[in-house]
Design a protein around this motif. Structure first.
Motif, PDB file in Angstrom:
ATOM      1  N   ARG A   9      39.382  11.484  25.705  1.00 36.19           N
ATOM      2  CA  ARG A   9      39.468  11.621  27.162  1.00 36.19           C
ATOM      3  C   ARG A   9      39.081  10.335  27.874  1.00 36.19           C
ATOM      4  O   ARG A   9      39.508  10.078  28.987  1.00 36.19           O
ATOM      5  CB  ARG A   9      38.552  12.773  27.625  1.00 36.19           C
ATOM      6  N   ASN A  10      38.222   9.529  27.225  1.00 38.38           N
ATOM      7  CA  ASN A  10      37.708   8.324  27.878  1.00 38.38           C
ATOM      8  C   ASN A  10      38.483   7.086  27.402  1.00 38.38           C
ATOM      9  O   ASN A  10      38.340   6.638  26.269  1.00 38.38           O
ATOM     10  CB  ASN A  10      36.210   8.198  27.540  1.00 38.38           C
ATOM     11  N   ASP A  32      43.334  15.026  26.800  1.00 38.41           N
ATOM     12  CA  ASP A  32      42.394  16.106  26.496  1.00 38.41           C
ATOM     13  C   ASP A  32      43.144  17.131  25.647  1.00 38.41           C
ATOM     14  O   ASP A  32      44.107  17.755  26.130  1.00 38.41           O
ATOM     15  CB  ASP A  32      41.927  16.716  27.832  1.00 38.41           C
ATOM     16  N   ASN A  59      39.432  15.781  14.724  1.00 35.46           N
ATOM     17  CA  ASN A  59      38.014  15.418  14.752  1.00 35.46           C
ATOM     18  C   ASN A  59      37.348  15.772  16.090  1.00 35.46           C
ATOM     19  O   ASN A  59      36.144  15.989  16.134  1.00 35.46           O
ATOM     20  CB  ASN A  59      37.895  13.910  14.497  1.00 35.46           C
ATOM     21  N   TYR A 124      29.460  27.536  19.118  1.00 37.79           N
ATOM     22  CA  TYR A 124      29.887  26.392  18.290  1.00 37.79           C
ATOM     23  C   TYR A 124      30.192  26.851  16.863  1.00 37.79           C
ATOM     24  O   TYR A 124      31.237  26.509  16.299  1.00 37.79           O
ATOM     25  CB  TYR A 124      28.778  25.336  18.305  1.00 37.79           C
ATOM     26  N   LYS A 128      33.715  26.701  14.655  1.00 33.01           N
ATOM     27  CA  LYS A 128      33.824  25.926  13.417  1.00 33.01           C
ATOM     28  C   LYS A 128      34.190  26.811  12.218  1.00 33.01           C
ATOM     29  O   LYS A 128      34.853  26.360  11.293  1.00 33.01           O
ATOM     30  CB  LYS A 128      32.523  25.158  13.165  1.00 33.01           C
ATOM     31  N   THR A 157      24.732  14.591  11.699  1.00 33.19           N
ATOM     32  CA  THR A 157      25.221  13.217  11.509  1.00 33.19           C
ATOM     33  C   THR A 157      24.866  12.400  12.755  1.00 33.19           C
ATOM     34  O   THR A 157      24.993  12.890  13.882  1.00 33.19           O
ATOM     35  CB  THR A 157      26.758  13.235  11.303  1.00 33.19           C
ATOM     36  N   THR A 159      25.496  10.577  15.429  1.00 32.94           N
ATOM     37  CA  THR A 159      26.552  10.158  16.359  1.00 32.94           C
ATOM     38  C   THR A 159      26.106  10.512  17.784  1.00 32.94           C
ATOM     39  O   THR A 159      25.061  11.144  17.970  1.00 32.94           O
ATOM     40  CB  THR A 159      27.875  10.920  16.095  1.00 32.94           C
TER      41      THR A 159
HETATM   42  N1  LIG Z   1      27.381  14.832  14.624  1.00 32.01           N
HETATM   43  C1  LIG Z   1      27.108  15.913  13.902  1.00 32.01           C
HETATM   44  O1  LIG Z   1      25.933  16.168  13.538  1.00 32.01           O
HETATM   45  C2  LIG Z   1      28.222  16.834  13.452  1.00 32.01           C
HETATM   46  C3  LIG Z   1      27.922  17.800  12.473  1.00 32.01           C
HETATM   47  C4  LIG Z   1      28.931  18.652  12.053  1.00 32.01           C
HETATM   48  C5  LIG Z   1      30.198  18.543  12.572  1.00 32.01           C
HETATM   49  N2  LIG Z   1      30.474  17.603  13.528  1.00 32.01           N
HETATM   50  C6  LIG Z   1      31.832  17.550  14.062  1.00 32.01           C
HETATM   51  O2  LIG Z   1      32.357  16.248  13.833  1.00 32.01           O
HETATM   52  C7  LIG Z   1      33.355  15.949  14.822  1.00 32.01           C
HETATM   53  C8  LIG Z   1      33.061  14.588  15.417  1.00 32.01           C
HETATM   54  O3  LIG Z   1      31.849  14.681  16.146  1.00 32.01           O
HETATM   55  P1  LIG Z   1      30.886  13.462  16.431  1.00 32.01           P
HETATM   56  O4  LIG Z   1      29.569  13.807  15.879  1.00 32.01           O
HETATM   57  O5  LIG Z   1      31.527  12.173  16.041  1.00 32.01           O
HETATM   58  O6  LIG Z   1      30.783  13.627  18.013  1.00 32.01           O
HETATM   59  P2  LIG Z   1      30.973  12.576  19.193  1.00 32.01           P
HETATM   60  O7  LIG Z   1      30.298  11.323  18.836  1.00 32.01           O
HETATM   61  O8  LIG Z   1      30.557  13.280  20.428  1.00 32.01           O
HETATM   62  O9  LIG Z   1      32.536  12.368  19.184  1.00 32.01           O
HETATM   63  C9  LIG Z   1      33.416  13.389  19.575  1.00 32.01           C
HETATM   64  C10 LIG Z   1      34.787  12.768  19.827  1.00 32.01           C
HETATM   65  O10 LIG Z   1      35.674  13.807  20.246  1.00 32.01           O
HETATM   66  C11 LIG Z   1      36.378  13.356  21.401  1.00 32.01           C
HETATM   67  N3  LIG Z   1      36.706  14.522  22.218  1.00 32.01           N
HETATM   68  C12 LIG Z   1      35.856  15.480  22.660  1.00 32.01           C
HETATM   69  N4  LIG Z   1      36.505  16.374  23.401  1.00 32.01           N
HETATM   70  C13 LIG Z   1      37.797  15.980  23.436  1.00 32.01           C
HETATM   71  C14 LIG Z   1      38.980  16.498  24.059  1.00 32.01           C
HETATM   72  N5  LIG Z   1      38.938  17.613  24.806  1.00 32.01           N
HETATM   73  N6  LIG Z   1      40.136  15.844  23.864  1.00 32.01           N
HETATM   74  C15 LIG Z   1      40.182  14.715  23.122  1.00 32.01           C
HETATM   75  N7  LIG Z   1      39.108  14.176  22.525  1.00 32.01           N
HETATM   76  C16 LIG Z   1      37.938  14.790  22.681  1.00 32.01           C
HETATM   77  C17 LIG Z   1      35.375  12.417  22.106  1.00 32.01           C
HETATM   78  O11 LIG Z   1      36.028  11.487  22.944  1.00 32.01           O
HETATM   79  P3  LIG Z   1      36.032  11.671  24.562  1.00 32.01           P
HETATM   80  O12 LIG Z   1      34.680  12.148  24.966  1.00 32.01           O
HETATM   81  O13 LIG Z   1      36.400  10.315  25.065  1.00 32.01           O
HETATM   82  O14 LIG Z   1      37.098  12.679  24.812  1.00 32.01           O
HETATM   83  C18 LIG Z   1      34.756  11.704  20.906  1.00 32.01           C
HETATM   84  O15 LIG Z   1      35.568  10.635  20.477  1.00 32.01           O
HETATM   85  C19 LIG Z   1      33.294  17.106  15.838  1.00 32.01           C
HETATM   86  O16 LIG Z   1      34.339  18.019  15.586  1.00 32.01           O
HETATM   87  C20 LIG Z   1      31.942  17.749  15.559  1.00 32.01           C
HETATM   88  O17 LIG Z   1      31.922  19.107  15.939  1.00 32.01           O
HETATM   89  C21 LIG Z   1      29.503  16.739  13.965  1.00 32.01           C
END
Ligand SMILES: NC(=O)c1ccc[n+]([C@@H]2O[C@H](COP(=O)([O-])OP(=O)(O)OC[C@H]3O[C@@H](n4cnc5c(N)ncnc54)[C@H](OP(=O)(O)O)[C@@H]3O)[C@@H](O)[C@H]2O)c1
Length: 233
Positions: A9-10, A32, A59, A124, A128, A157, A159
């Motif tokens: 989105r960004n 989005d 992702n 959430y 998932k 993770t 992030t």
């Molecule tokens: N971090 C953890 O601990 C963890 C654990 C288990 C699973 N996961 C999963 O891993 C995946 C990646 O997460 P992350 O930890 O890397 O999170 P993150 O750093 O918040 O990244 C999420 C990404 O998704 C994009 N996004 C979110 N909503 C969107 C939308 N409506 N349309 C298009 N893009 C969208 C965001 O970009 P914009 O905001 O620019 O749209 C961002 O690039 C997710 O599915 C998350 O649920 C993460």
């Protein structure tokens, strides 16, 4: 040269990638995935640029934790729309492009919470877990066509998503990426992060869910505290 389309989105965040990874030919598509018009535009842009697609990585994800009665209606709907409906719509729209690849693949990013649901992550975790079922169904829908569908289950993770969560030790994003690529090369169906301990917990949760209920009950206050400000939408 490697060609990767990236959606988000960004727009500014997308463009930062270009300077970080100069060896990749990026196609940045602001959008989005929970909006049908944006999803249509994403698939059209990929079709116009390449005519086909080898790997779809679903992702994008968001989280809003807390007791169910305290999660806003908007956050409930948006978690489902982004984590699940968007993932399904995007898959549907790019499947014709994946079918043109000789060895297409879909990598769906679920979560450890998609296997073992935890209190305060009810919405959430539901999205998932649904990702897991969707992956298996789609793989079984194309049994004779070389489309590999794999699901990844990261644990905590480090992030942006975890900035407001009080998590202890976290995996690095690089570790998750490395295991994902290894999983794909080995045609794994599920890539589960968290080592053998996590695999044992999954078995306990499946075979003796009341044992997992007891574990979460014993840690209830701690878990509530750790998740009280965890929101990344
Ligand atoms: N971090 C953890 O601990 C963890 C654990 C288990 C699973 N996961 C999963 O891993 C995946 C990646 O997460 P992350 O930890 O890397 O999170 P993150 O750093 O918040 O990244 C999420 C990404 O998704 C994009 N996004 C979110 N909503 C969107 C939308 N409506 N349309 C298009 N893009 C969208 C965001 O970009 P914009 O905001 O620019 O749209 C961002 O690039 C997710 O599915 C998350 O649920 C993460």
């Amino acid at each position: 040269m490697t060609e990767i389309a990236v959606v988000g989105r960004n727009e500014e965040d997308l463009e930062k990638l270009g300077s970080e990874f100069s060896a990749v030919n990026f196609l940045f598509i602001p959008g989005d995935i929970s909006k049908t018009d944006d999803v249509e535009n994403i698939s059209q842009k990929i079709k116009d640029a390449w005519g086909s697609l080898d790997i779809l990585v679903n992702n994008a994800g968001v989280v809003s934790a807390g007791p169910l009665t305290e999660i806003s209606d908007e956050d409930i709907i948006n978690q489902i729309n982004i984590n699940l409906t968007g993932l399904i719509l995007l898959t549907k729209k790019v499947l014709p492009l994946l079918k043109k690849s000789k060895e297409g693949a879909i990598i769906n990013i679920s979560s450890g919470l998609g296997y073992i649901a935890m209190p305060f992550y009810s919405v959430y975790a539901a999205t998932k877990a649904a990702v897991r079922q969707f992956s298996d169904a789609i793989r079984r829908e194309y049994p004779d066509y070389p489309l590999h569908v794999m699901t990844v289950y990261p644990t905590a993770t480090d992030t942006d998503m975890m900035k407001n969560a009080k998590a202890g030790n976290m995996d690095s994003a690089e570790k998750v990426a490395k295991q994902t690529i290894e999983g794909l090369l080995n045609k794994k169906i599920n890539v589960i992060l968290g080592g053998d301990e996590r695999k044992q917990q999954i078995e306990i949760n499946f075979n003796e869910p009341e044992k997992m209920d007891k574990i979460t009950k014993d840690n209830y206050e701690n878990m509530k505290k750790r998740t009280e400000n965890h929101r990344s939408m």
